[in-house]
Motif scaffolding. Structure first.
Motif, short mmCIF file in Angstrom:
data_model
loop_
_atom_site.label_atom_id
_atom_site.label_comp_id
_atom_site.label_asym_id
_atom_site.label_seq_id
_atom_site.Cartn_x
_atom_site.Cartn_y
_atom_site.Cartn_z
N GLY A 173 5.82 30.70 -30.47
CA GLY A 173 5.41 31.90 -31.16
C GLY A 173 4.85 33.03 -30.32
O GLY A 173 4.47 34.06 -30.86
N SER A 174 4.81 32.88 -29.01
CA SER A 174 4.31 33.96 -28.17
C SER A 174 5.32 35.11 -28.14
O SER A 174 6.52 34.89 -28.05
N ARG A 175 4.82 36.31 -28.21
CA ARG A 175 5.67 37.50 -28.10
C ARG A 175 5.48 38.17 -26.75
O ARG A 175 6.09 39.20 -26.48
N PHE A 176 4.68 37.57 -25.86
CA PHE A 176 4.44 38.12 -24.54
C PHE A 176 5.77 38.15 -23.77
O PHE A 176 6.45 37.16 -23.65
N GLY A 177 6.11 39.30 -23.25
CA GLY A 177 7.33 39.44 -22.47
C GLY A 177 8.56 39.70 -23.32
O GLY A 177 9.61 40.06 -22.79
N ALA A 178 8.48 39.49 -24.64
CA ALA A 178 9.63 39.72 -25.51
C ALA A 178 9.15 40.11 -26.91
O ALA A 178 9.42 39.41 -27.88
N PRO A 179 8.45 41.25 -27.02
CA PRO A 179 7.92 41.66 -28.33
C PRO A 179 8.93 42.47 -29.14
O PRO A 179 8.64 43.58 -29.59
N THR A 180 10.13 41.94 -29.30
CA THR A 180 11.19 42.70 -29.97
C THR A 180 11.70 41.98 -31.21
O THR A 180 11.57 40.76 -31.33
N ASP A 181 12.31 42.74 -32.10
CA ASP A 181 12.95 42.14 -33.27
C ASP A 181 14.02 41.15 -32.84
O ASP A 181 14.16 40.08 -33.41
N GLU A 182 14.80 41.54 -31.84
CA GLU A 182 15.89 40.67 -31.36
C GLU A 182 15.36 39.31 -30.90
O GLU A 182 15.90 38.27 -31.25
N ALA A 183 14.29 39.32 -30.12
CA ALA A 183 13.70 38.07 -29.63
C ALA A 183 13.11 37.26 -30.78
O ALA A 183 13.26 36.03 -30.82
N ASP A 184 12.46 37.94 -31.72
CA ASP A 184 11.89 37.23 -32.87
C ASP A 184 12.98 36.60 -33.73
O ASP A 184 12.84 35.47 -34.21
N ARG A 185 14.07 37.30 -33.91
CA ARG A 185 15.17 36.76 -34.71
C ARG A 185 15.88 35.62 -33.99
O ARG A 185 16.30 34.65 -34.61
N ALA A 186 16.01 35.72 -32.67
CA ALA A 186 16.61 34.64 -31.88
C ALA A 186 15.76 33.37 -32.01
O ALA A 186 16.28 32.27 -32.20
N ARG A 187 14.43 33.52 -31.90
CA ARG A 187 13.52 32.39 -32.06
C ARG A 187 13.69 31.78 -33.45
O ARG A 187 13.77 30.57 -33.61
N ASP A 188 13.75 32.65 -34.46
CA ASP A 188 13.85 32.16 -35.82
C ASP A 188 15.16 31.42 -36.07
O ASP A 188 15.19 30.43 -36.82
N ARG A 189 16.25 31.84 -35.43
CA ARG A 189 17.52 31.11 -35.55
C ARG A 189 17.39 29.71 -34.97
O ARG A 189 17.89 28.74 -35.54
N ILE A 190 16.71 29.60 -33.83
CA ILE A 190 16.49 28.29 -33.23
C ILE A 190 15.64 27.43 -34.16
O ILE A 190 15.96 26.27 -34.42
N LEU A 191 14.55 27.99 -34.66
CA LEU A 191 13.67 27.24 -35.56
C LEU A 191 14.42 26.75 -36.79
O LEU A 191 14.24 25.61 -37.23
N ALA A 192 15.28 27.60 -37.35
CA ALA A 192 16.01 27.25 -38.56
C ALA A 192 16.98 26.09 -38.33
O ALA A 192 17.25 25.32 -39.26
N ASP A 193 17.50 25.96 -37.14
CA ASP A 193 18.49 24.92 -36.85
C ASP A 193 17.95 23.77 -36.01
O ASP A 193 18.70 22.86 -35.63
N LEU A 194 16.68 23.78 -35.70
CA LEU A 194 16.09 22.75 -34.84
C LEU A 194 16.32 21.35 -35.40
O LEU A 194 16.58 20.40 -34.66
N HIS A 195 16.27 21.22 -36.72
CA HIS A 195 16.46 19.90 -37.34
C HIS A 195 17.84 19.31 -37.03
O HIS A 195 18.02 18.10 -37.02
N ARG A 196 18.81 20.17 -36.74
CA ARG A 196 20.17 19.70 -36.43
C ARG A 196 20.25 18.97 -35.09
O ARG A 196 21.22 18.28 -34.81
N LEU A 197 19.22 19.16 -34.25
CA LEU A 197 19.20 18.50 -32.94
C LEU A 197 18.57 17.10 -33.00
O LEU A 197 18.64 16.36 -32.03
N ARG A 198 17.95 16.78 -34.12
CA ARG A 198 17.25 15.49 -34.25
C ARG A 198 18.24 14.34 -33.99
O ARG A 198 19.31 14.28 -34.55
N GLY A 199 17.85 13.47 -33.08
CA GLY A 199 18.65 12.29 -32.78
C GLY A 199 19.84 12.54 -31.86
O GLY A 199 20.59 11.62 -31.55
N LYS A 200 20.00 13.77 -31.41
CA LYS A 200 21.13 14.12 -30.53
C LYS A 200 20.69 14.20 -29.07
O LYS A 200 19.56 14.57 -28.79
N ASP A 201 21.61 13.86 -28.17
CA ASP A 201 21.38 14.15 -26.76
C ASP A 201 21.65 15.63 -26.57
O ASP A 201 22.50 16.21 -27.25
#
Length: 146
Positions: free
Chosen positions: A59-87
């Motif tokens: 959740g740090s915005r240091f170095g990337a306080p932009t909408d683009e960076a926040d949306r990129a983070r949110d895309r990762i968060l939304a799909d993080l569950h898909r990585l469960r159990g995967k290499d």
């Protein structure tokens, strides 16, 4: 327990069946470039890029306080569950730090704990956005504190 594997681009190499690519161009890629950390003089640029990614994902915005960076983070968060159990496959050598380790750690949390962590990250980002005069990405978290 899932592990991180090194992605190869050599002829004949195949991604193992239970693996997901998380290198830079993927949905789960680290926005911080190892080469940039090297140019900045870090002794271990892989460790520096990994730490930057960890802080950014948390959740740090240091170095990337932009909408683009926040949306990129949110895309990762939304799909993080898909990585469960995967290499996870990345081009980083196995003996170097890699953002894939951060993804492995978070993705393999128990589902309820992962959901709670994601809510906390979103609240933290929105708190910083609102206090910086920006609109929250998730209005339901706008009143939340750090």
């Amino acid at each position: 327990m899932p592990t991180r594997i090194q992605r190869r681009r050599t002829r004949g190499w195949r991604l193992p069946e239970n693996a997901v690519i998380v290198s830079r161009p993927s949905r789960f890629g680290n926005p911080c470039k190892v080469g940039l950390m090297q140019e900045m003089g870090y002794v271990d640029p892989h460790a520096a890029a990994t730490e930057y990614f960890r802080r950014w994902l948390y959740g740090s915005r240091f170095g990337a306080p932009t909408d683009e960076a926040d949306r990129a983070r949110d895309r990762i968060l939304a799909d993080l569950h898909r990585l469960r159990g995967k290499d996870l496959a990345c081009v980083c050598p196995p003996d170097r730090a890699c953002h894939g380790e951060v993804l492995l750690d978070r993705a393999n949390l128990p589902a309820a704990e992962l959901d709670e962590w994601i809510r906390g990250v979103r609240a933290r980002v929105d708190w910083h956005r609102v206090n910086g005069g920006e609109e929250p990405l998730h209005p339901s978290t706008a009143g939340a504190q750090r």
